[in-house]
Design an enzyme around this catalytic site. Sequence first.
Site: not given
Length: 375
Positions: A72-74, A100
Amino acid sequence: MTVNVMTSKEVTKKVFNKEELFILDVRNESDFQDWKIEGENFAFLNVPYFDLLDGVKEIIDKLPANKDILVVCAKEGSSIMVAEMLSEAGLTVSYLKGGMKAWSEHLEPVKIGDLQNGGEIYQFVRIGKGCLSYMVVSNGETAIIDSTRMTDIYLDFAKGLDVKITHVFDTHLHADHISGGKIISEKTNATYWLPPKDAEDVTFEYQPLEDGHDVVIGNTKITIQALYSPGHTIGSTSFVIDEKFLLSGDILFIDSIGRPDLAGMAEDWVGDLRESLYKRYRELSEELIVLPAHFMMIDELNDDGSVSEKLGTLYAKNHGLNIDDDNEFRKLVTENLPPQPNAYQEIRQTNMGKMTPDEEKQREMEIGPNRCAVR
C-alpha cells in the site's frame, strides 16, 4: 512473476469477513501512524518506499509465507514498484489499486433492514474514512442522508433500484468531509434539507429542517421525523425513521459521543450535547436502532459490515451516556478531544458554498482519519 491487483472493494470484504491480510505500507512513518487500513485480523509492516530503493532483500524475512500480502502507498505508483521487486524475489503479492486515495473514497452499501410498508434502508460504509451515509427507499422514491462527495455511487445505486431521488438531507454542517448533498439535489431536482441554525452562512438555497418536521418518502408514507439534537453543532438534527431507526448524525456513536468543538464552541455547546443525549434521546424508545453518521474503530462493525446498535444497549454500554456528574461530563468532552480534522475549516467553508475547490484539492482536504468523536 506477475503482480496481482487488489481493489478497495476486495479489501473491504476482507475487513467485513475478518479475513487475514498482511499489509506492507510503504508510506512515510508519520502518515502510517496517522491513518492506515484497519482490519481485525490484519498485520502490518511499515517501511518507507525510499528505504527500499536499493532492493527488498532486508525485509523478505519479515514478510509471511502463508498470508496474502498487500503493498500500500498513497496513490499506487510506489506500491507497484515494491510489489514488482517482491514478485521478482519469489513472493506472491498484490498492490492496492489507487492506493490510500482510493481507500479513502470507497463506499460499500449494506442493507440495514426493511421498513413497515415495503421500503428499505441502506447504509453506505466509507470504510477508510469512518463516514456512514444512508438511503431510505419506498415505493419508487428515495431519500439520501449525510452523503459524501462521491455522488455517482448514490446516483448509480438509485438507478439500479429504479427509484427517484426526491429528498437529500444533512444532519448538520459537516466539518470532516465534503457533503455531496447540494450536487445530488442539483442533478436530480431533489429537495435539499439543512438545519437552519447550521445554514445561516450558506450561499445556496435549501429547505429548513426543523424539529418535528415530517418528510414522507413514497406514497407508502415512510416518515422521516426530524428531532433537534444540538451539541456536535448548534443545528444538529437527528431523524427517527419509520418509528424503528434513529439516525443520530454525529451526536451519538456506537462506542463514543460527538465532539462539540468543531466550530470553536466547545464550552458553549457542551450543555446542548448533554441535554440532547441525557434528556431528548432518553425520551425515545430504547428499541430504536441507532444509525450514526460515523464510526471510530473497526470493531464497531457488525458481522455484516454494518454499524448499528439498539439505543437501550448504548445506554447500558456507552461510557459517554453514563456520566451522572455534570462537571465530569463537561470535563470529558472538553479535555478529551482528538486533533481536529484535517482542513476542517476549509471543509466547513466548502459545505457552506463559500469555496469550490477542485476534485484533487477536495481529496487532499479529506485525507486522514475520522475525528468526530470524544475519545
